[in-house]
Write a protein that holds these residues in place. Structure first.
Motif, mmCIF file in Angstrom:
data_model
loop_
_atom_site.group_PDB
_atom_site.id
_atom_site.type_symbol
_atom_site.label_atom_id
_atom_site.label_comp_id
_atom_site.label_asym_id
_atom_site.label_seq_id
_atom_site.Cartn_x
_atom_site.Cartn_y
_atom_site.Cartn_z
ATOM 1 N N GLU A 67 21.667 2.185 13.937
ATOM 2 C CA GLU A 67 22.763 2.788 14.695
ATOM 3 C C GLU A 67 23.813 3.359 13.760
ATOM 4 O O GLU A 67 24.154 2.760 12.743
ATOM 5 N N GLY A 68 24.336 4.518 14.122
ATOM 6 C CA GLY A 68 25.490 5.109 13.461
ATOM 7 C C GLY A 68 25.349 5.285 11.964
ATOM 8 O O GLY A 68 24.241 5.281 11.421
ATOM 9 N N VAL A 69 26.495 5.432 11.315
ATOM 10 C CA VAL A 69 26.576 5.556 9.865
ATOM 11 C C VAL A 69 27.706 4.660 9.372
ATOM 12 O O VAL A 69 28.796 4.692 9.929
ATOM 13 N N VAL A 70 27.435 3.871 8.369
ATOM 14 C CA VAL A 70 28.370 2.892 7.799
ATOM 15 C C VAL A 70 29.196 2.188 8.892
ATOM 16 O O VAL A 70 30.416 2.090 8.801
ATOM 17 N N GLY A 71 28.502 1.727 9.920
ATOM 18 C CA GLY A 71 29.140 0.959 10.984
ATOM 19 C C GLY A 71 29.870 1.763 12.043
ATOM 20 O O GLY A 71 30.522 1.184 12.910
ATOM 21 N N LEU A 72 29.780 3.068 11.994
ATOM 22 C CA LEU A 72 30.503 3.916 12.950
ATOM 23 C C LEU A 72 29.543 4.803 13.727
ATOM 24 O O LEU A 72 28.481 5.177 13.230
ATOM 25 N N GLN A 73 29.954 5.150 14.929
ATOM 26 C CA GLN A 73 29.281 6.170 15.733
ATOM 27 C C GLN A 73 30.340 7.222 16.069
ATOM 28 O O GLN A 73 30.852 7.280 17.177
ATOM 29 N N PRO A 74 30.668 8.065 15.073
ATOM 30 C CA PRO A 74 31.803 8.973 15.221
ATOM 31 C C PRO A 74 31.584 10.051 16.277
ATOM 32 O O PRO A 74 30.477 10.541 16.463
ATOM 33 N N ILE A 75 32.680 10.396 16.948
ATOM 34 C CA ILE A 75 32.712 11.516 17.886
ATOM 35 C C ILE A 75 33.380 12.681 17.167
ATOM 36 O O ILE A 75 34.425 12.519 16.531
ATOM 37 N N MET A 76 32.747 13.855 17.264
ATOM 38 C CA MET A 76 33.285 15.051 16.627
ATOM 39 C C MET A 76 33.501 16.127 17.682
ATOM 40 O O MET A 76 32.555 16.537 18.351
ATOM 41 N N GLU A 77 34.731 16.537 17.819
ATOM 42 C CA GLU A 77 35.079 17.615 18.734
ATOM 43 C C GLU A 77 34.610 18.945 18.127
ATOM 44 O O GLU A 77 34.333 19.024 16.935
ATOM 45 N N PRO A 78 34.541 20.020 18.919
ATOM 46 C CA PRO A 78 34.198 21.328 18.353
ATOM 47 C C PRO A 78 35.139 21.663 17.193
ATOM 48 O O PRO A 78 36.358 21.502 17.305
ATOM 49 N N GLY A 79 34.567 22.071 16.073
ATOM 50 C CA GLY A 79 35.362 22.380 14.888
ATOM 51 C C GLY A 79 35.717 21.166 14.054
ATOM 52 O O GLY A 79 36.260 21.305 12.958
ATOM 53 N N GLY A 80 35.400 19.978 14.538
ATOM 54 C CA GLY A 80 35.720 18.750 13.819
ATOM 55 C C GLY A 80 34.634 18.351 12.842
ATOM 56 O O GLY A 80 33.545 18.931 12.816
ATOM 57 N N SER A 81 34.953 17.355 12.039
ATOM 58 C CA SER A 81 33.979 16.887 11.064
ATOM 59 C C SER A 81 34.144 15.399 10.808
ATOM 60 O O SER A 81 35.154 14.794 11.188
ATOM 61 N N HIS A 82 33.141 14.832 10.180
ATOM 62 C CA HIS A 82 33.173 13.429 9.767
ATOM 63 C C HIS A 82 32.524 13.347 8.390
ATOM 64 O O HIS A 82 31.443 13.892 8.175
#
Length: 128
Positions: A67-82
């Protein structure tokens, strides 16, 4: 830097050899990698899962998923990044990784796969 775009999601990868955490005499070579995920689409997405294929130059292959990456399941809005940093050890001084992310498009509850481009893991002295 290696970059790929799948379904409007851009994945960029930078690698760094971790000399201070490596022990070549014991066939332990540590690498870090920084991944930037950019949402170039018009929809909010969430990273749900990852799957990695790890190759040593001696022919050893491993698969890692979860699951996820390094303990996170990030949400990215349009134009966003992680961006995140993680690591991998090899038993040889050269290898490669590739994989994919399972993403969830929030507007229509659709899951889709995004490719992580293959990138090399090479100890700097091998490049001379």
């Amino acid at each position: 830097m290696v970059t790929a775009i799948t379904q409007g999601i851009k994945i960029s990868v930078e690698t760094m050899y971790q000399d201070e955490y490596s022990n070549p005499a014991n066939e332990h070579f540590m690498f870090a990698y920084r991944i930037t995920i950019e949402n170039l689409s018009d929809y909010s997405i969430q990273l749900m899962r990852r799957q990695w294929f790890i190759f040593d130059s001696n022919g050893t292959e491993r698969e890692v998923e979860g699951e996820g990456v390094v303990g996170l399941q990030p949400i990215m809005e349009p134009g966003g990044s992680h961006t995140y940093v993680s690591g991998c050890h090899l038993s040889t001084d050269m290898g490669a990784m590739s994989g994919n992310y399972l993403m969830h498009r929030m507007i229509d509850n659709t899951d889709f796969t995004v490719d992580i481009p293959e990138f090399n893991l090479i100890v700097p002295y091998r490049l001379n």
